[in-house]
Design a protein around this motif. Structure first.
Motif, PDB file in Angstrom:
ATOM      1  N   ASN A 149      -6.348  10.812  -7.238  1.00 56.21           N
ATOM      2  CA  ASN A 149      -5.589   9.863  -8.036  1.00 56.21           C
ATOM      3  C   ASN A 149      -4.106  10.134  -7.858  1.00 56.21           C
ATOM      4  O   ASN A 149      -3.685  11.297  -7.762  1.00 56.21           O
TER       5      ASN A 149
ATOM      6  N   GLU B 292      -2.922   4.458  -7.458  1.00 55.18           N
ATOM      7  CA  GLU B 292      -4.013   4.312  -6.509  1.00 55.18           C
ATOM      8  C   GLU B 292      -5.041   5.414  -6.711  1.00 55.18           C
ATOM      9  O   GLU B 292      -4.686   6.592  -6.883  1.00 55.18           O
ATOM     10  N   GLN B 293      -6.297   5.010  -6.678  1.00 54.96           N
ATOM     11  CA  GLN B 293      -7.407   5.967  -6.677  1.00 54.96           C
ATOM     12  C   GLN B 293      -8.095   5.879  -5.323  1.00 54.96           C
ATOM     13  O   GLN B 293      -8.512   4.804  -4.893  1.00 54.96           O
ATOM     14  N   THR B 294      -8.208   7.016  -4.650  1.00 54.80           N
ATOM     15  CA  THR B 294      -8.818   7.076  -3.326  1.00 54.80           C
ATOM     16  C   THR B 294     -10.090   7.912  -3.385  1.00 54.80           C
ATOM     17  O   THR B 294     -10.071   9.044  -3.885  1.00 54.80           O
TER      18      THR B 294
ATOM     19  N   ILE C 243     -10.531   2.350  -2.126  1.00 57.69           N
ATOM     20  CA  ILE C 243      -9.179   2.442  -2.688  1.00 57.69           C
ATOM     21  C   ILE C 243      -9.013   1.343  -3.728  1.00 57.69           C
ATOM     22  O   ILE C 243      -9.211   0.160  -3.434  1.00 57.69           O
ATOM     23  N   THR C 244      -8.664   1.737  -4.939  1.00 61.61           N
ATOM     24  CA  THR C 244      -8.385   0.795  -6.017  1.00 61.61           C
ATOM     25  C   THR C 244      -6.961   1.021  -6.492  1.00 61.61           C
ATOM     26  O   THR C 244      -6.564   2.159  -6.751  1.00 61.61           O
ATOM     27  N   ALA C 245      -6.188  -0.070  -6.600  1.00 59.70           N
ATOM     28  CA  ALA C 245      -4.765   0.076  -6.907  1.00 59.70           C
ATOM     29  C   ALA C 245      -4.306  -1.017  -7.862  1.00 59.70           C
ATOM     30  O   ALA C 245      -4.777  -2.160  -7.805  1.00 59.70           O
TER      31      ALA C 245
ATOM     32  N   ARG D 235       3.146   2.218  -8.744  1.00 63.57           N
ATOM     33  CA  ARG D 235       1.824   1.875  -8.232  1.00 63.57           C
ATOM     34  C   ARG D 235       0.865   3.032  -8.518  1.00 63.57           C
ATOM     35  O   ARG D 235       1.218   4.208  -8.328  1.00 63.57           O
TER      36      ARG D 235
ATOM     37  N   ASP E 260       0.831  -1.201   0.000  1.00 64.47           N
ATOM     38  CA  ASP E 260       0.000   0.000   0.000  1.00 64.47           C
ATOM     39  C   ASP E 260       0.866   1.251   0.000  1.00 64.47           C
ATOM     40  O   ASP E 260       1.909   1.295   0.654  1.00 64.47           O
TER      41      ASP E 260
ATOM     42  N   TYR F 255      -0.317  -2.284  -9.643  1.00 63.38           N
ATOM     43  CA  TYR F 255       1.119  -2.013  -9.539  1.00 63.38           C
ATOM     44  C   TYR F 255       1.897  -2.990 -10.405  1.00 63.38           C
ATOM     45  O   TYR F 255       1.408  -4.054 -10.808  1.00 63.38           O
TER      46      TYR F 255
END
Length: 813
Positions: free
Chosen positions: A533, A506-508, A482-484, A504, A210, A486
């Motif tokens: 983002n 990540e969209q929060t 949260i979508t990630a 990586r 993460d 990597y």
């Protein structure tokens, strides 16, 4: 039960007599020490599914009877390289002689350092500490175990920091978990330390982890035995103040499945105290208020971690696990408050709080693992699904009366809080080694939904009924999605240089909805829906100067997301005059961090060191302010503690670790960490920028006394700290522990004292434009604990720490 055991033994005997030839031998380690509980598998070349197995006895001997034929033979032991004997023809009784296993060198980027108290693995992106044999945490909690890990500090409130930075991400077995309380660190003061196999300190996380936690990641690996057969242990604890507990660990491992079950029960009492001396220059009501608080916290907690791993074949398995924690706590606080006006005592009140808390946490998890090459365990695909639920209620009853100069009623208040949080995690990771290189890619979706209810009922006269305080009562709904994805690539160039590069995305999404009980009283809209983002690159490099010496360089970009209690705009009610209130306008903070490390080993000394730098934008800071309001009962000013975004914070420091083992009877561990940060920013026209530097050091010594009694000493010192408003005095503490193996080393009895001199107290001095505060706080007083451990078919491993087993994958899945 006894008839079942008898039938089972008779069946084993009948099977053994049905075999034709005996295969026997002895298994030792690379130093000639017999390895008990090493597993031996005999695999027919014409029928690989018909596997026979055994484990070695106390002297390392084994014996297996098989039909005549040709077999592959594999000998395994945790942390050692597997020994394979292929195409062995068996047509008579066969003695394989003495089989020596070599200690595993799992990766080119790994250096193993073994000593009595802790095993340290130094890798490209992390350090792994095996805490299984830390005597001073026997019968203790996860928080107490973490407090003994280098680079980690746990303050008197139980807040966990890494290198002095509280913005740290806590993972369980490599994943966010309800075990970690969805970020609520209070749970670690309840869970038993006996459940921990190891702790990974990840100061320069690779892209597989993460991006959360600007200070880094602490990954807690829970125990799970991997040795064939039935084995386990029992641990019982008593202590003063009350610290009663029982912990069992049972494991059944065969060639097709592995069943594990850990149960723990604790009944603990935690007395504490606090003192506040607040001065309000020029206040016409009271210019000085002194508070004396006594805390009496008690709680019963039951936790269970159970599951089964099924092996489809040598290359694939499915694991189903279930975690449960049930907590029943009762906290009592007595707060004696004396008010002064013009240096003359005006009045004294006594406030009593009784908070009953019912806490239930559940977690269901599935893990599938597929290894594509039996000879290369790193080529694999893992998939995870995890559902977690937290259901917590708090019923807080508050009584307050004037006790001087006369007795009179002040107020009664009932506060009822509820919290229901659900979380889903979906994850997949693929690792492809290509010679010296390694490619990895993955996906993670982490979605949580929380609902917090807050009802306040008060009465201001003794004969008046309770009425709902609709200006303080509300419901707060919070979602974090949260979508990630990597990818990372690692390689070794020549014999000296290795690298690991990763990226990586990540969209929060943070969504909050505040619903006051009486919306007519509010003209503010506290609702928010924010999406962020971000790309998070990572770089980890290592250069091997020699076989026992290397330097490393790491870079990573991180995010620090505000937790729900930092965003909830309704104030806490633990005090009428000192409250905490969330800030729904709070945004995530972003940080760029660099870390330069060094490792050097000699025969008796291991030296590790690093220097680091971090720059964080929109960093969090908790500030105190006078709200301009006063209480309805007696006109005392309300002081508010609120989190805000500062503009920037720069942090840099250095740490040093030294393992010195001059003799078999003496092993020592010294660590020191220095850090400094500079922050700037303002809030409501007030400048909160500050420059602060501090340091902490830890020393541990393990001495073997006559009659094989082990004596361990842990000393901790933290230097003074300062931010824009508050100066914090230094803290020093000392822990002692003694242990002795009994019953042929099948059992251990230990005595430990945490905070021997009762000195773990936080003293602070705060200056603001409207008030001055001098305070001290002690979360928990000195603790003495006696622990008894009994092991069956689970020998005490003097070289690798107790518990044996655990997760052997780099990511801890």
């Amino acid at each position: 039960m006894k008839y079942f055991i008898g039938l089972f033994l008779c069946l084993l005997v009948s099977i053994s007599y049905a075999q034709e030839y005996e295969i026997k031998g002895k298994v030792i380690d690379d130093q000639g020490i017999p390895l008990e509980m090493a597993s031996v598998k005999v695999i027919p070349t014409n029928n690989p599914e018909d596997v026979k197995g055994s484990v070695t006895d106390f002297d390392g001997n084994f014996s297996i009877k098989v039909d005549s034929g040709t077999y592959h033979i594999e000998v395994e032991f945790i942390s050692f390289e597997t020994k394979k004997i292929n195409n062995k023809s068996i047509n008579k009784d066969t003695n394989l002689g003495t089989i020596s296993l070599q200690f595993a060198q799992q990766e080119l980027d790994e250096v193993n350092v073994v000593y009595e108290t802790t095993q340290v693995d130094v890798r490209l992106d992390k350090k792994i500490y095996n805490v299984g044999k830390d005597l001073t945490t026997a019968g203790g909690t996860v928080s107490e175990a973490l407090a003994n890990v280098p680079s980690v500090t746990v303050d008197v409130d139980g807040a966990i920091s890494l290198r002095g930075n509280a913005n740290v991400r806590i993972l369980i077995n490599g994943k966010p978990s309800s075990v970690a309380g969805f970020g609520d660190q209070d749970v670690f003061q309840q869970l038993p330390a006996d459940a921990i196999e190891s702790v990974e300190v990840i100061t320069s996380p690779s892209a597989r982890y993460d991006a959360e936690g600007s200070g880094g990641i602490i990954n807690i690996i829970l125990k799970r035995e991997k040795t064939l057969g039935i084995n386990g242990s029992f641990r019982g604890t008593i202590g003063d103040p009350r610290n009663t507990g029982a912990y069992t660990n049972i494991n059944l491992r065969t060639d097709k499945f592995n069943i594990f079950n850990n149960l723990g029960y604790t009944d603990r009492k935690g007395p504490g105290n606090a003192f506040y001396d607040n001065q309000y220059p020029g206040n016409p009501n009271f210019d000085r208020i002194i508070e004396n608080r006594k805390y009496d916290r008690s709680g019963e907690n039951f936790n269970m971690n159970t599951g089964v791993e099924y092996f489809f074949d040598e290359t694939s398995s499915l694991t189903a696990s279930f975690f449960m924690r049930l907590g029943d706590d009762l906290d009592r606080t007595r707060n004696r408050t004396t008010r002064f006006l013009n240096q003359t005592e005006n009045s004294t009140t006594l406030r009593t709080e009784e908070e009953a808390e019912d806490d239930k946490r559940f977690q269901y998890a599935l893990n599938y693992e597929k290894r594509f090459d039996p000879d290369n365990r790193d080529h694999k695909l893992t998939a995870d699904f995890q559902y977690s639920n937290k259901d917590e209620t708090k019923d807080n009853r508050i009584f307050e009366d004037i006790i001087s100069p006369s007795t009179d009623f002040v107020a009664r208040q009932n506060v009822f809080e509820t919290e229901d949080e659900k979380s889903f995690l979906i994850q997949a990771d693929y690792v492809l080694p290509i010679g010296e290189t390694q490619f990895e890619a993955g996906f993670r979706g982490d979605y949580s939904d929380a609902k917090q209810g807050f009802l306040v009922n008060r009465k201001l006269a003794e004969d008046a009924p309770f009425t709902l305080n609709d200006s303080l009562s509300s419901t707060f709904n919070f979602q974090q999605n949260i979508t990630a994805v990597y990818s990372q690539y690692g390689d070794k160039l020549g014999d000296k240089f290795s690298f690991l590069l990763g990226l990586r995305f990540e969209q929060t999404q943070l969504k909050g909805e505040t619903i006051p009980v009486n919306e007519e009283n509010f003209d503010q809209n506290f609702n928010f829906d924010k999406t962020f983002n971000g790309l998070f690159p990572t770089v980890n490099l290592i250069y091997e100067i020699g076989e026992e010496e290397n330097i490393s360089l790491g870079y990573n970009r991180r995010i620090n997301r505000p937790r729900s209690w930092f965003l909830n705009p309704f104030p806490s009610q633990s005090s009428r005059t000192n409250i905490f209130q969330g800030n729904p306008d709070l945004d995530p903070a972003f940080a760029n961090a660099f870390d330069l490390g060094y490792l050097k080993q000699w025969e008796q000394i291991t030296l590790t060191g690093s220097v680091y730098y971090q720059r964080e934008t929109e960093s969090f800071e908790r500030v105190q302010r006078d709200t301009g309001r006063d209480t309805a009962e007696d006109g005392i000013d309300i002081i508010e503690n609120i989190p805000i975004n500062l503009s920037t914070e720069e942090r840099y420091g250095a740490e040093l670790g030294l393992l010195y083992n001059p003799a078999k009877w003496l092993r020592t561990n010294l660590s020191f960490n220095y850090f400094r940060f500079e922050s700037d920013g303002e809030f409501e026209g007030i400048e909160y920028g500050a420059t602060n530097e501090s340091y902490f050091g830890r020393f541990s010594a393990n001495v073997i006394l006559p009659w094989d009694i082990q004596w361990q000493t842990n000393a901790f010192y933290r230097g003074p700290r300062e931010n824009a408003q508050t100066k914090t005095d230094p803290i020093a503490s000392l822990d002692l522990a003694f242990s002795k193996d009994i019953l042929n080393e099948k059992a251990t009895i230990s005595l430990n004292v945490r905070d021997l001199f009762n000195s773990r107290v936080r003293d602070q001095f705060t200056v603001t434009p409207n008030f001055i505060s001098d305070s001290e706080f002690q979360w928990r007083e000195r603790q003495v604990t006696l622990t008894f451990v009994y092991r069956f078919n689970q020998p005490k491993d003097k070289r690798r720490g107790s518990g044996g087993g655990g997760y052997d994958d780099d990511d801890g899945y």
